[in-house]
Design an enzyme around this catalytic site. Sequence first.
Site, short mmCIF file in Angstrom:
data_model
loop_
_atom_site.label_atom_id
_atom_site.label_comp_id
_atom_site.label_asym_id
_atom_site.label_seq_id
_atom_site.Cartn_x
_atom_site.Cartn_y
_atom_site.Cartn_z
N LYS A 11 -15.45 -58.26 7.74
CA LYS A 11 -15.72 -59.23 7.02
C LYS A 11 -17.12 -59.76 5.79
O LYS A 11 -16.90 -59.95 5.34
CB LYS A 11 -15.08 -60.97 7.10
CG LYS A 11 -14.87 -62.07 6.12
CD LYS A 11 -13.66 -61.75 5.13
CE LYS A 11 -13.75 -62.95 3.84
NZ LYS A 11 -12.92 -62.72 3.36
N ARG A 65 -15.13 -60.55 11.81
CA ARG A 65 -15.67 -59.88 12.13
C ARG A 65 -15.97 -59.18 12.27
O ARG A 65 -17.29 -57.84 11.93
CB ARG A 65 -17.24 -61.14 12.61
CG ARG A 65 -17.44 -61.95 11.84
CD ARG A 65 -18.59 -63.29 12.60
NE ARG A 65 -20.63 -62.36 13.07
CZ ARG A 65 -20.84 -62.82 11.16
NH1 ARG A 65 -20.13 -64.37 10.27
NH2 ARG A 65 -21.85 -62.51 11.24
N ASN A 97 -25.49 -59.56 17.15
CA ASN A 97 -25.32 -59.44 16.13
C ASN A 97 -26.47 -58.64 15.45
O ASN A 97 -27.34 -59.80 15.16
CB ASN A 97 -23.98 -60.55 15.39
CG ASN A 97 -23.85 -60.20 13.83
OD1 ASN A 97 -23.30 -59.16 13.64
ND2 ASN A 97 -23.99 -61.15 13.18
N GLY A 98 -26.35 -57.80 14.75
CA GLY A 98 -27.01 -57.21 13.29
C GLY A 98 -27.49 -56.05 14.08
O GLY A 98 -27.29 -55.07 14.60
N LYS A 145 -8.38 -54.08 -3.63
CA LYS A 145 -6.68 -54.52 -2.28
C LYS A 145 -6.71 -53.72 -1.60
O LYS A 145 -6.17 -53.76 -0.89
CB LYS A 145 -7.10 -55.72 -2.96
CG LYS A 145 -7.39 -57.05 -3.04
CD LYS A 145 -8.08 -58.04 -2.11
CE LYS A 145 -9.24 -58.91 -2.33
NZ LYS A 145 -10.31 -57.72 -2.09
N CYS A 171 -21.05 -58.33 13.68
CA CYS A 171 -20.23 -58.61 15.03
C CYS A 171 -20.41 -60.08 15.24
O CYS A 171 -20.56 -60.53 14.64
CB CYS A 171 -21.40 -58.22 16.05
SG CYS A 171 -21.04 -56.36 16.23
N GLU A 207 -10.67 -54.07 -9.17
CA GLU A 207 -10.54 -55.28 -8.06
C GLU A 207 -8.67 -55.17 -7.18
O GLU A 207 -8.43 -55.19 -6.31
CB GLU A 207 -10.70 -57.24 -8.24
CG GLU A 207 -9.69 -57.89 -6.91
CD GLU A 207 -11.23 -57.62 -5.59
OE1 GLU A 207 -10.79 -58.37 -5.11
OE2 GLU A 207 -12.08 -57.76 -5.75
N TRP A 212 -18.17 -54.72 15.52
CA TRP A 212 -18.14 -53.26 14.90
C TRP A 212 -18.58 -52.85 14.39
O TRP A 212 -20.22 -53.22 15.20
CB TRP A 212 -18.45 -54.97 13.33
CG TRP A 212 -17.81 -53.07 12.43
CD1 TRP A 212 -16.57 -53.29 11.62
CD2 TRP A 212 -18.78 -52.69 11.52
NE1 TRP A 212 -16.41 -52.28 10.61
CE2 TRP A 212 -17.29 -52.11 10.21
CE3 TRP A 212 -19.64 -52.33 11.15
CZ2 TRP A 212 -18.79 -51.40 9.19
CZ3 TRP A 212 -20.01 -52.36 10.46
CH2 TRP A 212 -19.44 -51.41 9.33
N GLU A 233 -8.06 -51.42 0.34
CA GLU A 233 -8.68 -51.79 1.42
C GLU A 233 -7.27 -51.90 2.64
O GLU A 233 -7.41 -51.32 3.65
CB GLU A 233 -9.04 -53.42 1.27
CG GLU A 233 -10.33 -53.48 1.00
CD GLU A 233 -10.90 -54.50 0.58
OE1 GLU A 233 -11.94 -55.01 0.92
OE2 GLU A 233 -10.08 -55.19 -0.03
N HIS A 283 -10.38 -38.67 -21.06
CA HIS A 283 -12.42 -38.81 -20.10
C HIS A 283 -12.22 -37.74 -19.00
O HIS A 283 -13.02 -37.61 -18.86
CB HIS A 283 -12.82 -38.93 -20.81
CG HIS A 283 -12.94 -39.96 -22.41
ND1 HIS A 283 -13.31 -39.56 -23.30
CD2 HIS A 283 -12.80 -40.63 -22.87
CE1 HIS A 283 -13.45 -39.91 -24.31
NE2 HIS A 283 -12.77 -40.67 -24.25
#
Length: 606
Positions: A601, A27, A95-96, A483, A2, A479, A71, A486, A502
Amino acid sequence: MCGIVTAVAARNIVPVLLEGLARLEYRGYDSAGLAVIDGTLQRLRSVGRVAELADHAKGVAAHIGIAHTRWATHGVPSERNAHPHISGNLAVVHNGIIENFEEIKTRLSAKGYVFVSDTDTEAIAHLIEDKRATHPSLFDAVRVATLELVGAYAIGVICLDTPEYAIVARNGAPLLLGVGEDGNYAASDAAALLQVTRRIIYLEDGDIAELSQGSVRIARADGTPVERPISVSSLSPDAVELGSFRHYMQKEIFEQPQALANTLEMIGGAQSIVPQLFGAEASQVFDGVSGVLILACGTSYHAGLVARYWIEALAQVPVTVEVASEYRYRSSVADPNQLVVAISQSGETADTLAALKHARSLGQQRTLSICNVAESAIVRETRLRFLTRAGPEIGVASTKAFTTQLAALFLLACVLAKQRGRLNADQEAGHLNALRHLPVAVAKVLELEPEIAVWAQRFALKHHALFLGRGRHYPVALEGALKLKEISYIHAEAYPAGELKHGPLALVDADMPVIAVAPHDNLLEKLKSNLQEVKARGGELFVFADAESEIGESSGVNIIRMPEHYGLLSPVLHVVPLQLLAYHAALVKGTDVDKPRNLAKSVTVE
């Protein structure tokens, strides 16, 4: 994950709080709220973005307040779970994660405190209020309350009984102070305070600070006063402005040439690659290294996977790359001669920080951080550090952080190779020239954007995609898949191309696009065979190929040719079109590019 802002000033601080939250939405952005004191304690909360909170706050003015963008961790996004949380006459933002909040909640509920949210933060508010019975000073009440908190926190507190000052505290979550001309401030990130000041005080874990209009007082949890230096932030307001771009992600993709140039500035006129790039002790720390352990999450983990190919090929040093959230919870064999490398854009990634501390607790003291934030927790925990100088990255989907991390990791591979006598003068000169040319090479790749945007029109209709790569380009495929999922919400997976037969080949049909990274390297012929396997099953291929790759366009095979082959550093170039593909696919689908659902983020919680 947050963002918090605190302000005590002679001006009306409500616009400052709202602008600060807007800068911190990377955040968290599922709900937002603020509390101010102007004769009464007034709280405003809303579900959704900061802009919605701003609508509710029209006409509100005050000289002291706290604010929060969330968040969700404990409790669904809702107004009752949004911060600030209130107990009596005080309000708290946080935050936490407080790991022992249930124990605190049970104890305080028995004393008559009523909990109305599902959050862990409400336990902090009631705990501080409870401590005021024996510690009338708000500063002392916060201080003694923090002694009972287990977990990570950055908190801001105001109280109607003491409207002239606010209290903030940090432990394991980012928090800094801003020293202004007309007041003092605190926030999770310096970007939130550029509107009022660039004079920053970085708090240490265990610090508690009292902010008034004219002063700042800092102490440790035991009450011992401490002084922290004032730094002048190098960030400029322009660095966090969108400018002419549609989204921060697009801006940051196009900032990569400059970000790479800034990161590699120290070798601009150098004749050699020296260990001191990583710190004064680097030569000593690297001497006798038996292996490398890389700890990272998400995009940074993919950078570590690329680095494994480079370090093992150039330096002949064995490399292990660990997902940080897994490493600390399994029994591992510690090697005190192993170099532990922690990679993080923010330097506050909770899993990576915890994994680093775990490695150190096992006796592994040769530590290096590769990070984009100079004053971050991970940087402070390592003996050596390399700052990537990518500048602020606001978009949740990381782009320029990844390519600058790769540049740093290639330098590390060269340094380790040279220290072990495996890099001759001609090779060193060649690598230096390739690194210096990298910004220009990436700029040429960015010119492919119009062609990639055409491909993206077709991708937007798909529900799934496969990404293929071989060797050091397999992590690039990983990656690229990350992306795409996301920000466009298209399900995407990446595989080493040789693994197709396979199992994953069963997924291939006309509705499953297959994206291949096809540089002109020693695995190209093997990759061509894998692509034929896809074509034979009716799959459609989208191939990013070097000019020399000799892969021809045909029915079901679409080709975009890269400007040049770039040897060992090819992963830096080949990831850029994958970033652009994801971006333009998301544009077509109309998703929120910079703030994808369910994500934030800086992942500062486990």
